[in-house]
Design an enzyme around this catalytic site. Structure first.
Site, short mmCIF file in Angstrom:
data_model
loop_
_atom_site.label_atom_id
_atom_site.label_comp_id
_atom_site.label_asym_id
_atom_site.label_seq_id
_atom_site.Cartn_x
_atom_site.Cartn_y
_atom_site.Cartn_z
N TYR A 1 0.89 -1.09 -0.08
CA TYR A 1 0.00 -0.13 -0.06
C TYR A 1 0.92 1.23 0.10
O TYR A 1 0.44 2.42 -0.40
CB TYR A 1 -0.91 -0.19 1.15
N ARG B 1 1.30 1.70 -3.65
CA ARG B 1 -0.21 2.25 -4.17
C ARG B 1 -0.19 3.54 -4.08
O ARG B 1 -0.77 4.17 -5.00
CB ARG B 1 -1.13 1.26 -3.58
N ASN C 1 -13.03 3.52 -5.06
CA ASN C 1 -11.58 3.71 -5.35
C ASN C 1 -10.92 4.55 -4.11
O ASN C 1 -11.60 5.27 -3.44
CB ASN C 1 -11.25 4.70 -6.41
N VAL C 2 -9.64 4.26 -3.71
CA VAL C 2 -9.13 4.59 -2.78
C VAL C 2 -8.16 5.75 -3.07
O VAL C 2 -7.60 6.19 -1.97
CB VAL C 2 -8.28 3.54 -1.70
N HIS D 1 -14.67 2.11 0.01
CA HIS D 1 -13.49 1.17 0.68
C HIS D 1 -12.05 1.64 1.04
O HIS D 1 -11.10 1.41 1.30
CB HIS D 1 -12.91 0.55 -0.78
N SER E 1 -17.36 -3.28 -12.65
CA SER E 1 -17.90 -4.52 -13.23
C SER E 1 -19.17 -4.99 -12.74
O SER E 1 -19.87 -5.97 -12.99
CB SER E 1 -16.92 -5.66 -13.01
#
Length: 235
Positions: A55, A58, A89-90, A106, A174
């Site tokens: 992370y 990320r 999305n984070v 999230h 999705s």
């Protein structure tokens, strides 16, 4: 005239166009890692060093990315509508594009939290959480991310917003990951719904949803232009 409510549900597809990788099409792997090893509470308990480093990387990637034309277009909707963005999305690309009302289902990459008490959330200074950084109760700080196997604390607030939507726009998701995928079921009967994604799965029961199987950077600005014109015509 009172502004109509637009609720926007965004997923990884909108951020992918800003260069942020998605694991959706990677056969369960995320940059070489099994998703459950780096994005589950079990993964954290087994190897917190690996998850923390994953992370941190990320976070660096998200900070380097820039909002794209789809993010910017969504901000423009606020000139004529009440807009709530519910994002899976984070990253903070919606905020950086100027949108003002955002629910992060999230979690957020720019925050850490106690691994002992979910209520203890802190802003991250810089781009890393280091092993050995502790919360005020003495437990290791972890990313403020909702992992597989954890509850989604913002889901009820998101449901309430969808239930009041006049227009629902779903972008870059999705519709396969629950509970977020079930949100559209709370839209009222009068709500107009749109789905924008490069790959719209045939298995999804879409009902009266108008679909655009296009990149978000193409379809979102076009739809926003249409909706702004509608508001102008009715104004």
């Amino acid at each position: 005239m009172e502004k109509k409510n637009i609720v926007v549900l965004t997923g990884a597809g909108i951020s992918a166009e800003s260069g942020i990788p998605t694991f959706r099409d990677a056969n369960g792997l995320w940059e070489g890692h099994d998703v459950m090893a780096v994005a589950s509470i079990e993964g954290w308990n087994k190897n917190p060093v690996l998850v923390q480093e994953f992370y941190n990387l990320r976070r660096k990637a998200a900070l380097a990315a820039q909002p794209n034309a789809a993010h910017v277009a969504l901000r423009q909707l606020e000139s004529a509508y009440q807009v709530t963005i519910i994002t899976q999305n984070v990253d903070l690309l919606h905020e950086r594009a100027g949108s003002t009302k955002i629910i992060h289902l999230h979690g957020r990459l720019d925050q850490s939290k106690s691994s002992l008490d979910d209520r203890l959330v802190y802003p991250i200074e810089g781009d890393e959480i280091k092993m050995g950084e502790l919360c005020e109760k003495g437990s290791q700080l972890r990313p403020n991310i909702v992992w597989f196997g954890e509850a989604v604390p913002e889901i009820e607030r998101a449901m309430l917003h969808v239930a009041e939507a006049d227009i629902l726009i779903i972008i870059g998701t999705s519709l396969q990951v629950y509970p977020a995928a079930g949100l559209r079921e709370f839209a009222p009967s009068h709500c107009r719904s749109f789905l924008i994604d490069k790959q719209i799965p045939n298995s999804t029961a879409l009902g009266r949803v108008k679909c655009f199987e296009q990149a978000a950077t193409v379809a979102v600005p076009n739809l926003v232009t249409q909706l702004l014109q509608e508001a102008l015509d009715k104004g």
